[in-house]
Design an enzyme around this catalytic site. Structure first.
Site, PDB file in Angstrom:
ATOM      1  N   HIS A 230       0.815  -1.212   0.000  1.00 37.37           N
ATOM      2  CA  HIS A 230       0.000   0.000   0.000  1.00 37.37           C
ATOM      3  C   HIS A 230       0.849   1.261   0.000  1.00 37.37           C
ATOM      4  CE1 HIS A 230      -3.563  -2.407   1.923  1.00 37.37           C
ATOM      5  NE2 HIS A 230      -3.314  -2.748   0.669  1.00 37.37           N
ATOM      6  N   GLU A 260      -3.798  -6.383  -9.175  1.00 39.45           N
ATOM      7  CA  GLU A 260      -2.477  -6.126  -8.590  1.00 39.45           C
ATOM      8  C   GLU A 260      -1.484  -7.113  -9.204  1.00 39.45           C
ATOM      9  OE1 GLU A 260      -3.066  -6.364  -4.359  1.00 39.45           O
ATOM     10  OE2 GLU A 260      -4.810  -5.055  -4.437  1.00 39.45           O
ATOM     11  N   GLU A 356      -3.762 -13.380  -3.408  1.00 40.37           N
ATOM     12  CA  GLU A 356      -2.741 -12.361  -3.670  1.00 40.37           C
ATOM     13  C   GLU A 356      -1.485 -12.572  -2.828  1.00 40.37           C
ATOM     14  OE1 GLU A 356      -3.682  -8.398  -2.018  1.00 40.37           O
ATOM     15  OE2 GLU A 356      -5.725  -9.141  -1.796  1.00 40.37           O
TER      16      GLU A 356
END
Length: 400
Positions: A230, A260, A356
């Site tokens: 982030h 992502e 992820e």
């Protein structure tokens, strides 16, 4: 100069993300939970629960908002600065409170809840200051935390929600391709990020001409900036051989989706490729584990073992996936559906979850940087459906 503490101001055509029947079904589920818990009225203050049960996503700017749900009524409480917009964009009734006297917000709430009731609250959001005012103005006989029950309800997506999330995943892909086209040596992170954001905003406006448009964003990182998932965008200039992290986040009516990915500028060295390919293998293995009956903890432990066998587990920095729906980077995380060791939730059809895995190799070591692949999957009766279309891995993502 006397003004009312609150009033109703309803004008214009009502436009919501879903049909009225969708919100009535959600409220019916909530009221069943209220009845089981012995709750007379629910007072929601969080963006995610207000949006989930009414469709209205507020913009606080320091002002409080609420949704009151009783066995018969559903009423949003909004500030005068918003005029009739909360009513136009919300299901159920709406009351506007004025700022001519302090705490008119609580007087408006009391007009719906009454006093000395058993109240359900989302205690993960209510502040200490507002909790004290709740006691003063509503004098509840008891407050009970309804947030865990609402989270469980939000974790199970309706067909209408899945359809919207599917559209969001397609928009995230559009942003990904726009970013890929912009990547080249000498370009700043911020330039690449803006290209992806603009492409998604335009695509959302094309697909949803009657929606409200806000909050779509991109985190695009390069080099050392990829070490955190982030990390904000900077003005760093891309160089040949840089590791990149592409993160597109379209927001449609409060619903968040994401793409992502790991990329490299122009070329990838052998050490980096080996780490990247290991992460891709973990990603594919993890997706194969997402099926009804598997628990979040079990999936996590299996991927942990996969990385441990390759001496890479020490480079993992967070869990392997999370739920999607009414959430964003500043509201609504459904912590009960995350791929972590301490989450025992069992996957069920209708849940939507990401896979992820991410590895962060420290600076100074071969293959330094942050590697992450991300797909969104809908849990089905027999397994899962991957609704992310953009390709992951080295074959497509050494660019520029």
């Amino acid at each position: 100069m006397d003004r009312p503490a609150f009033y109703r101001f309803h004008q214009g055509e009502r436009i919501l993300p879903f049909a009225a029947s969708e919100y009535e079904a959600r409220l019916a589920g909530l009221r069943a939970a209220m009845s089981q818990a012995g709750i007379d009225a629910c007072l929601f203050t969080s963006m995610h629960n207000i949006a989930y049960y009414s469709g209205f996503l507020y913009c606080a700017f320091g002002r409080p908002y609420a949704l009151v749900v009783t066995p018969s009524d559903s009423v949003t409480i909004s500030a005068g600065i918003d005029a009739a917009q909360p009513w136009r964009r919300g299901h159920g009734d709406n009351i506007t409170y004025t700022d001519w006297a302090r705490n008119n917000y609580w007087r408006a709430i009391a007009s719906v809840t009454g006093k000395r009731r058993v109240l359900g609250i989302d205690s993960d959001h209510l502040t200490l200051a507002q909790a004290a005012l709740l006691q003063d103005f509503l004098e509840p006989t008891e407050t009970r935390d309804i947030a865990p029950a609402t989270m469980r309800q939000r974790m199970h997506k309706s067909p209408a929600e899945i359809a919207l999330i599917r559209q969001g995943a397609a928009v995230a892909d559009v942003g990904g391709y726009a970013i890929r086209e912009t990547i080249r040596e000498g370009v700043r992170e911020i330039d690449v990020a803006m290209a992806g954001r603009d492409a998604m905003e335009l695509e959302i406006a094309r697909r949803f001409p009657d929606a409200e448009y806000r909050d779509t964003w991109v985190w695009f990182q390069s080099g050392i900036n990829t070490d955190g998932a982030h990390n904000p965008v900077t003005g760093r200039i891309l160089q040949r051989g840089d590791i990149l992290s592409l993160n597109t986040f379209p927001m449609i009516s409060g619903y968040y989706t994401a793409l992502e990915l790991t990329l490299f500028v122009g070329e990838v060295d052998d050490a980096s490729r080996a780490i990247w390919e290991a992460n891709v293998a973990a990603h594919e293995y993890g997706m194969s584990l997402l099926k009804p009956g598997a628990s979040c903890a079990e999936v996590t432990e299996n991927i942990n073992a996969f990385f441990a066998e390759r001496d890479l587990l020490q480079y993992r920095t967070f869990g392997y996936g999370h739920s999607f729906g009414v959430l964003s980077h500043y509201y609504g995380r459904e912590a009960g559906l995350e791929l972590r060791e301490d989450i025992a939730t069992v996957l069920e059809p209708g849940m939507v979850i990401s896979m992820e895995p991410m590895l962060t190799i420290p600076e100074g070591q071969p293959g330094a940087g942050g590697y992450r692949e991300h797909d969104i999957l809908v849990i089905t009766e027999n397994g899962n459906e991957d609704i992310t279309g953009y390709p992951y891995g080295p074959e497509f993502n050494v660019v520029g």
